[in-house]
Design a protein around this motif. Structure first.
Motif, PDB file in Angstrom:
ATOM      1  N   ARG A  41       0.817  -1.237   0.019  1.00 10.00           N
ATOM      2  CA  ARG A  41       0.060   0.180   0.212  1.00 10.00           C
ATOM      3  C   ARG A  41       0.792   1.152  -0.090  1.00 10.00           C
ATOM      4  O   ARG A  41       0.402   2.264   0.632  1.00 10.00           O
ATOM      5  CB  ARG A  41      -0.883  -0.161   1.326  1.00 10.00           C
ATOM      6  CG  ARG A  41      -1.929  -1.117   1.342  1.00 10.00           C
ATOM      7  CD  ARG A  41      -2.775  -1.240   2.551  1.00 10.00           C
ATOM      8  NE  ARG A  41      -3.279  -0.110   2.628  1.00 10.00           N
ATOM      9  CZ  ARG A  41      -4.118   0.369   3.888  1.00 10.00           C
ATOM     10  NH1 ARG A  41      -4.530  -0.678   4.836  1.00 10.00           N
ATOM     11  NH2 ARG A  41      -4.865   1.444   3.927  1.00 10.00           N
ATOM     12  N   TYR A  98      -4.908   1.217  -1.704  1.00 13.71           N
ATOM     13  CA  TYR A  98      -6.045   0.785  -2.335  1.00 13.71           C
ATOM     14  C   TYR A  98      -5.465  -0.616  -3.018  1.00 13.71           C
ATOM     15  O   TYR A  98      -5.798  -1.086  -4.173  1.00 13.71           O
ATOM     16  CB  TYR A  98      -6.916   1.266  -3.249  1.00 13.71           C
ATOM     17  CG  TYR A  98      -7.565   2.433  -2.897  1.00 13.71           C
ATOM     18  CD1 TYR A  98      -8.503   2.325  -1.966  1.00 13.71           C
ATOM     19  CD2 TYR A  98      -7.188   3.574  -3.088  1.00 13.71           C
ATOM     20  CE1 TYR A  98      -9.206   3.479  -1.489  1.00 13.71           C
ATOM     21  CE2 TYR A  98      -7.874   4.768  -2.462  1.00 13.71           C
ATOM     22  CZ  TYR A  98      -8.713   4.712  -1.785  1.00 13.71           C
ATOM     23  OH  TYR A  98      -9.474   5.904  -0.915  1.00 13.71           O
ATOM     24  N   ASP A 136      -6.978  -6.435   3.807  1.00 12.34           N
ATOM     25  CA  ASP A 136      -7.571  -5.473   2.819  1.00 12.34           C
ATOM     26  C   ASP A 136      -7.320  -5.706   1.626  1.00 12.34           C
ATOM     27  O   ASP A 136      -6.170  -6.061   1.128  1.00 12.34           O
ATOM     28  CB  ASP A 136      -7.124  -3.860   3.295  1.00 12.34           C
ATOM     29  CG  ASP A 136      -7.325  -3.503   4.587  1.00 12.34           C
ATOM     30  OD1 ASP A 136      -8.615  -3.602   4.968  1.00 12.34           O
ATOM     31  OD2 ASP A 136      -6.461  -3.355   5.315  1.00 12.34           O
ATOM     32  N   GLY A 144      -7.858  -4.516  -2.491  1.00 17.70           N
ATOM     33  CA  GLY A 144      -8.452  -3.174  -3.365  1.00 17.70           C
ATOM     34  C   GLY A 144      -8.002  -3.294  -4.715  1.00 17.70           C
ATOM     35  O   GLY A 144      -7.301  -4.155  -5.157  1.00 17.70           O
ATOM     36  N   ASP A 145      -8.371  -2.265  -5.642  1.00 20.68           N
ATOM     37  CA  ASP A 145      -8.459  -2.420  -7.209  1.00 20.68           C
ATOM     38  C   ASP A 145      -7.100  -1.438  -7.388  1.00 20.68           C
ATOM     39  O   ASP A 145      -6.801  -1.428  -8.661  1.00 20.68           O
ATOM     40  CB  ASP A 145      -9.550  -1.753  -7.712  1.00 20.68           C
ATOM     41  CG  ASP A 145      -9.684  -0.259  -7.509  1.00 20.68           C
ATOM     42  OD1 ASP A 145      -9.344   0.204  -6.568  1.00 20.68           O
ATOM     43  OD2 ASP A 145     -10.441   0.265  -8.200  1.00 20.68           O
ATOM     44  N   PHE A 170     -10.585   2.310  -4.933  1.00 18.03           N
ATOM     45  CA  PHE A 170     -11.886   1.867  -3.799  1.00 18.03           C
ATOM     46  C   PHE A 170     -11.185   0.604  -3.479  1.00 18.03           C
ATOM     47  O   PHE A 170     -10.467  -0.097  -4.186  1.00 18.03           O
ATOM     48  CB  PHE A 170     -12.851   1.857  -4.065  1.00 18.03           C
ATOM     49  CG  PHE A 170     -13.436   0.975  -5.336  1.00 18.03           C
ATOM     50  CD1 PHE A 170     -14.013  -0.334  -5.157  1.00 18.03           C
ATOM     51  CD2 PHE A 170     -13.322   1.388  -6.519  1.00 18.03           C
ATOM     52  CE1 PHE A 170     -14.150  -1.192  -6.013  1.00 18.03           C
ATOM     53  CE2 PHE A 170     -13.693   0.555  -7.627  1.00 18.03           C
ATOM     54  CZ  PHE A 170     -14.273  -0.749  -7.482  1.00 18.03           C
ATOM     55  N   TRP A 171     -11.745   0.069  -2.298  1.00 18.93           N
ATOM     56  CA  TRP A 171     -11.434  -1.097  -1.664  1.00 18.93           C
ATOM     57  C   TRP A 171     -12.696  -1.938  -2.088  1.00 18.93           C
ATOM     58  O   TRP A 171     -13.498  -1.983  -2.100  1.00 18.93           O
ATOM     59  CB  TRP A 171     -11.503  -1.190  -0.171  1.00 18.93           C
ATOM     60  CG  TRP A 171     -10.305  -0.245   0.401  1.00 18.93           C
ATOM     61  CD1 TRP A 171     -10.344   0.907   1.118  1.00 18.93           C
ATOM     62  CD2 TRP A 171      -8.948  -0.773   0.503  1.00 18.93           C
ATOM     63  NE1 TRP A 171      -9.217   1.205   1.785  1.00 18.93           N
ATOM     64  CE2 TRP A 171      -8.392   0.512   1.040  1.00 18.93           C
ATOM     65  CE3 TRP A 171      -8.451  -1.712   0.127  1.00 18.93           C
ATOM     66  CZ2 TRP A 171      -7.028   0.328   1.503  1.00 18.93           C
ATOM     67  CZ3 TRP A 171      -7.080  -2.050   0.136  1.00 18.93           C
ATOM     68  CH2 TRP A 171      -6.346  -0.902   0.857  1.00 18.93           C
ATOM     69  N   THR A 217     -12.844  -4.593   2.781  1.00 19.68           N
ATOM     70  CA  THR A 217     -11.746  -4.374   4.102  1.00 19.68           C
ATOM     71  C   THR A 217     -12.022  -5.347   5.335  1.00 19.68           C
ATOM     72  O   THR A 217     -11.585  -5.065   6.451  1.00 19.68           O
ATOM     73  CB  THR A 217     -11.565  -2.810   4.594  1.00 19.68           C
ATOM     74  OG1 THR A 217     -13.132  -2.635   4.904  1.00 19.68           O
ATOM     75  CG2 THR A 217     -11.484  -1.912   3.326  1.00 19.68           C
TER      76      THR A 217
END
Length: 300
Positions: free
Chosen positions: A67, A72, A87, A89-90, A94-95, A98
């Motif tokens: 991260r 994300y 977590d 994400g893309d 956005f996630w 989570t």
């Protein structure tokens, strides 16, 4: 009629497991970490594995993260009291979830292998190659692991938040969804580094990080060598074996008093660090050599 209902959480069985070796791991104190800047990208399907040995009994701490500097993507966090948190994400906006979590408690000061297997819509979490839980997420995006703006970081989520306290070893990054049989056959063994789909592999066996900066080498074919920050401490993994009063070895866990069951003398306390060696002689005296933190003691 009274009915008693119980909500069962996963039960984990802890045995005397250690990372593949004999070898070393890195000890993180909450102020240090290791990071690498990979080339290319991995998205859609991936697996992240690591051996972890936490010392913090309560908080969620980051073992492996992707991260930084971008957000994300993915992180793997461990709490001895609450289990694993992830977590996904893309990599852009956005996630996808989570709450890729496995709830359990685990002892501090004990090794455990963890693995997250992620596909475009699912995740599966394994501990010691046993499935702990699984789940789904999306739709709405493709999970990203790393690219040019998402580095590989071991021991923290930059900028230095929830930094790990404890030992980490054998970090493995794949662009495939590892199956349970694959994990079972390899999690206690060293890899060759040439396995199909292996994108990064950190054995963390390098010499002590004292003085000049030393890389944490990527043992895969990709050469994503990592840079240590604030000098994580190199420590040995696995129980230590010593021989005293003859040819029969007696195995004793490191950092606890040595008690020779065949001798009538009181227990002999032995202290050793990752760079200092202690040998027990037949007359029950000890001799030490190596780096004692201030100077070098030559071998006897």
């Amino acid at each position: 009629i009274l009915l008693a209902l119980a909500l069962l959480s996963p039960r984990l069985t802890y045995a005397a497991l250690y990372p593949p070796g004999p070898g070393h791991a890195l000890l993180f104190t909450g102020t240090n970490y290791v990071f690498a800047s990979p080339t290319g990208s991995v998205s859609g399907t991936y697996t992240v594995e690591a051996w972890v040995n936490p010392t913090d009994p309560t908080n969620y701490l980051v073992a492996v993260s992707f991260r930084a500097p971008g957000e994300y993507s993915f992180d793997l966090q461990l709490s001895a009291a609450q289990g694993l948190h992830g977590d996904i994400g893309d990599g852009a906006t956005f996630w996808l979830t989570t709450a890729a979590d496995a709830r359990f408690s685990c002892p501090t000061g004990q090794w455990m292998h963890v693995a997250y297997v992620v596909t475009p819509t699912t995740y599966t979490i394994y501990t010691n190659a046993v499935q702990a839980t699984n789940g789904t997420f999306g739709p709405g995006g493709v999970p990203l692991l790393y690219n040019a703006s998402h580095n590989i970081t071991v021991g923290t989520w930059l900028p230095d938040t929830a930094s790990f306290k404890g030992q980490i070893d054998e970090v493995r990054v794949w662009n495939t969804a590892r199956t349970q049989p694959q994990l079972q056959s390899s999690f206690t063994n060293r890899l060759t580094g040439t396995e199909p789909g292996l994108m990064a592999y950190y054995r963390l066996d390098e010499p002590p990080m004292r003085g000049t900066t030393i890389q944490s080498r990527d043992s895969s074919a990709h050469g994503f060598h990592a840079m240590p920050v604030n000098r994580p401490i190199r420590v040995r993994t696995g129980p230590q074996t010593v021989a005293i009063n003859g040819p029969n070895p007696y195995t004793n866990e490191c950092h606890v008093p040595f008690n020779d069951p065949g001798a009538g003398a009181p227990p002999l306390a032995v202290l050793a660090t990752g760079t200092f060696n202690v040998a027990l002689k037949a007359d029950r005296t000890a001799v030490g050599w190596g780096d004692n933190g201030a100077s070098q003691t030559p071998p006897p």
